[in-house]
Design an enzyme around this catalytic site. Sequence first.
Site, mmCIF file in Angstrom:
data_model
loop_
_atom_site.group_PDB
_atom_site.id
_atom_site.type_symbol
_atom_site.label_atom_id
_atom_site.label_comp_id
_atom_site.label_asym_id
_atom_site.label_seq_id
_atom_site.Cartn_x
_atom_site.Cartn_y
_atom_site.Cartn_z
ATOM 1 N N HIS A 66 -14.612 -0.229 0.453
ATOM 2 C CA HIS A 66 -14.375 -0.824 1.763
ATOM 3 C C HIS A 66 -15.172 -2.106 1.957
ATOM 4 O O HIS A 66 -14.705 -3.050 2.581
ATOM 5 C CB HIS A 66 -14.723 0.195 2.844
ATOM 6 C CG HIS A 66 -13.995 1.486 2.651
ATOM 7 N ND1 HIS A 66 -14.298 2.624 3.326
ATOM 8 C CD2 HIS A 66 -12.982 1.797 1.829
ATOM 9 C CE1 HIS A 66 -13.497 3.586 2.929
ATOM 10 N NE2 HIS A 66 -12.708 3.104 2.013
ATOM 11 N N ARG A 89 -1.055 -4.451 4.294
ATOM 12 C CA ARG A 89 -1.410 -3.168 3.669
ATOM 13 C C ARG A 89 -2.004 -2.258 4.743
ATOM 14 O O ARG A 89 -3.216 -2.276 4.980
ATOM 15 C CB ARG A 89 -2.432 -3.382 2.557
ATOM 16 C CG ARG A 89 -1.905 -4.138 1.336
ATOM 17 C CD ARG A 89 -3.010 -4.264 0.295
ATOM 18 N NE ARG A 89 -2.526 -4.590 -1.027
ATOM 19 C CZ ARG A 89 -2.646 -5.796 -1.603
ATOM 20 N NH1 ARG A 89 -3.228 -6.785 -0.963
ATOM 21 N NH2 ARG A 89 -2.191 -6.010 -2.822
ATOM 22 N N ARG A 112 3.673 -2.614 5.445
ATOM 23 C CA ARG A 112 3.942 -1.618 4.411
ATOM 24 C C ARG A 112 3.364 -0.294 4.881
ATOM 25 O O ARG A 112 2.196 -0.239 5.307
ATOM 26 C CB ARG A 112 3.282 -2.022 3.094
ATOM 27 C CG ARG A 112 3.533 -0.962 2.026
ATOM 28 C CD ARG A 112 2.989 -1.376 0.696
ATOM 29 N NE ARG A 112 1.539 -1.322 0.655
ATOM 30 C CZ ARG A 112 0.822 -1.697 -0.403
ATOM 31 N NH1 ARG A 112 1.437 -2.188 -1.460
ATOM 32 N NH2 ARG A 112 -0.488 -1.618 -0.404
ATOM 33 N N GLU A 157 8.053 -1.673 -7.410
ATOM 34 C CA GLU A 157 6.867 -1.640 -8.257
ATOM 35 C C GLU A 157 6.915 -0.529 -9.292
ATOM 36 O O GLU A 157 5.969 -0.325 -10.044
ATOM 37 C CB GLU A 157 5.582 -1.581 -7.416
ATOM 38 C CG GLU A 157 5.609 -0.626 -6.261
ATOM 39 C CD GLU A 157 4.379 -0.739 -5.358
ATOM 40 O OE1 GLU A 157 3.454 -1.492 -5.642
ATOM 41 O OE2 GLU A 157 4.377 -0.022 -4.339
ATOM 42 N N ASN A 189 1.579 -5.977 -9.239
ATOM 43 C CA ASN A 189 0.372 -5.304 -9.757
ATOM 44 C C ASN A 189 0.750 -3.957 -10.356
ATOM 45 O O ASN A 189 0.391 -3.628 -11.477
ATOM 46 C CB ASN A 189 -0.657 -5.072 -8.645
ATOM 47 C CG ASN A 189 -1.015 -6.338 -7.916
ATOM 48 O OD1 ASN A 189 -0.828 -7.426 -8.442
ATOM 49 N ND2 ASN A 189 -1.515 -6.214 -6.700
ATOM 50 N N ASP A 190 1.481 -3.174 -9.568
ATOM 51 C CA ASP A 190 1.887 -1.867 -10.085
ATOM 52 C C ASP A 190 3.032 -1.999 -11.084
ATOM 53 O O ASP A 190 3.082 -1.265 -12.071
ATOM 54 C CB ASP A 190 2.287 -0.939 -8.929
ATOM 55 C CG ASP A 190 1.062 -0.257 -8.331
ATOM 56 O OD1 ASP A 190 0.223 0.230 -9.112
ATOM 57 O OD2 ASP A 190 0.926 -0.247 -7.095
ATOM 58 N N ARG A 246 -4.093 -0.848 -14.400
ATOM 59 C CA ARG A 246 -4.406 -2.150 -13.803
ATOM 60 C C ARG A 246 -5.882 -2.308 -13.477
ATOM 61 O O ARG A 246 -6.364 -3.413 -13.274
ATOM 62 C CB ARG A 246 -3.559 -2.382 -12.543
ATOM 63 C CG ARG A 246 -3.907 -1.484 -11.383
ATOM 64 C CD ARG A 246 -2.902 -1.584 -10.261
ATOM 65 N NE ARG A 246 -3.425 -2.268 -9.090
ATOM 66 C CZ ARG A 246 -2.799 -2.322 -7.920
ATOM 67 N NH1 ARG A 246 -1.602 -1.761 -7.773
ATOM 68 N NH2 ARG A 246 -3.321 -2.950 -6.911
ATOM 69 N N CYS A 256 4.833 -9.886 -3.974
ATOM 70 C CA CYS A 256 3.566 -9.896 -3.233
ATOM 71 C C CYS A 256 2.382 -9.385 -4.041
ATOM 72 O O CYS A 256 1.348 -9.047 -3.498
ATOM 73 C CB CYS A 256 3.706 -9.097 -1.940
ATOM 74 S SG CYS A 256 4.170 -7.386 -2.196
#
Length: 760
Positions: A374, A481, A517, A616, A639-640, A650, A687
């Site tokens: 975080h 996100r 999302r 993804e 990314n995924d 990743r 994205c």
Amino acid sequence: MPVSRMVDTTGPRVMLAQLRRVMAQRLSTQDRLDQIVDLIARNMAAEVCSAYLINSKTELELFATKGLNPDAVHKTRLQVGEGLVGTVAANEQVLNLSDAPTHPNFAYRPETGEDLYTSFLGVPIQRGGRVLGVLVVQNQTHRHYAEDDEEALHTVAMVLAEMIVSREIIGRDDNAGISNGNGGFDPGVPVHCEGVAFADGLAIGTVVLHQLRIKAAQWIAEDIDAEIVRLDTGIEELKDSIDRILQSMDVDLVGESKDVLETYRMFAHDEGWLDRMRDAIASGLTAEAAVEKVQMDMRQRLGRVPDPYLRERLNDLDDLANRLLRHLIGDVEMTSLPDNAIVIARDMGPAELLDYDRSKLAGVVLEEGSATSHATIVANALEIPLVGRVKGVVDQVEPGDRFVVDGESGIVHIRPSADVEKAYSNRISLRAEQQAQFSALKDEPAITLDGKNITLNINAGLLIDLPHLEETGASGIGLFRTELQFMVRSTLPRLKEQTDFYRRVLDSVEDHPVVFRTVDLGSDKVLPYLDSEPEENPALGWRSLRLALDRPGLLRYQIRALLAAASGRELRIMFPLVAEVAEYEEARALVNVEVERMERRGGKKPSNILVGTMLEVPSLAWQLDALLPRVDFVSVGSNDLVQFFFACDRSNPRLTDRYDALSPAILALLRHVAERAEHHNVPLSLCGEMAGKPIEAMALLGLGYRAISMSPASVGPVKRMVRHLPLEPLKECMKSLTGSGDHSVRRALEQFAMEHNVPI
Ligand code: PEP
Ligand code: MG
């Protein structure tokens, strides 16, 4: 104030009082240590007390003994892990044995004359998670050392550790070999350490220690009753201050930390915690030392627990203990924060980071931390560099030291030499210049040389991200996100809280579009308050939309909150990790159920609802003709997608360079997606991280992508690339590249950029 539970505190109290007297005398190091082991032996009715300290060769060297052969001092040496003493150091745990010679690790050293002694109690001398030595008592009989004996020896070991580190035992000129367990640390000498870059940027500044450090002289109490009163007063002040912050919470950012503070309030009222601190004072410690000791014990017990929930609680408690120390020491307002403060901590929660005055905070360095922690999320949003996993950094710095944080490479420089500081200050000026050039582009359109408009969006997730929309001149938020909001809290946000949060996002962006999302949890995005079973392959596991569809309550609540927040305005919802059309349909049906519910209740619906999916998981790329007619938009999560396409984790640093996102295979897949989306006339975006790197972004435009979403810092560099790009020649160039069998087409694209003067 009475001591809370039946603990015999007389022993340690007398021992600490004697220790204080020894410390007050002018003695040589050896005499001082000899007196200390002598007083421990006497007070604990032990025939032997020995102090083993880690020397410069990282061996445990017998530095002083009462009871063993004095000739063995500075001669007997053990490796960490060797013998019982080495085992205590290696395990960082107490060893309490009534029949030591039968222990499998027992190693007899004839020069010590140890064979006479049967029972053994050893505790690590430890500071900040670092073992500095081992303190041992021994008896000839089969003595069962009681818990109180362990506790007493432990307390003395802790005070000893502080004295060693502050060189009140081992002076700089004595025993040149001693390393203080810091690998030869000598204040004043420049050191550089390697960590991992979690948030980009460079900073030069002044060290501020997040966790307060108590000086050795502040450890032993003179007046126990007065210390109990100080502790109680400190706790009352702490409770009041938390209450005050909670009541006055209307500032933007505090919304994100409110929940954490609620948890602190709960802990601050926990009688068990308070009792343990009172007991520690009764054993002879000052109020601040008691806070530190209880926290050290807690870290010792919980620190190795893999359970993320317990680890988070430990962080909460660390934070609370630190706040209490500030009240005891009288530095509540953190008034002393210098300009360009570099905050150094073992670990830090998001609320703590937000507590610092942002106009003065230049960088953060942690001993722990991760790419998805975080604090990292907040540091990225605040645009300050954060380097994590820097081993032992807390013990190597002093407040006020100069410090360089290199959030590009993950290197930190402690007390940098003038040359290093100069080199960094040049790099910082260069970055600032570039930043100024990019800011100047903010109101310019993202349009290619041949007149094609490109939509540049930003990725966001916290309220502190929102000003970036205006600052960068981006068109909208291409990926919000929502799980970040869940991750920076310590309890599940309720419906009203979620609604308020999404409403604030929509209010703040005005007419710019935002793609929300739905929660993408699991794998590396762990919620401490949500039970999850360990999985063998978490990235492939019960996560994201899979979890949401199996527990539809969570997703329905979120959709309900989004619908209510968007009332009268456009709402865009996107589902993560969709692997097949049926999953998308199932998720979309939940939107319909919630819309119908809203209609039945007469709520004011959004003016328009657009529902789309991320792409993804590679399987979805082979269902596009079935999928695209059903969706309002698609956004590729590279990314995924790259991770699953190449079966390549990743987040594993060893694999970072194994495959290239500019490999012909990935580009062929991305081209296929772009072609199908164009055929079905469905808006397409990308994205993932790829979108934020100018050369990768250029490749995407060459494949037909016209909208991309990236971290705010990337908008400037990508826009500059777009405005210099001849798109038609690029498209031609890329046709020949995607069919090649090369590892990567990066070189060819760099060549193209060079020939056409495209800045990448
Ligand atoms: C992605 O996978 O590319 C993506 C944008 O989602 P996240 O990074 O949040 O998994
Ligand atoms: Mg993803």
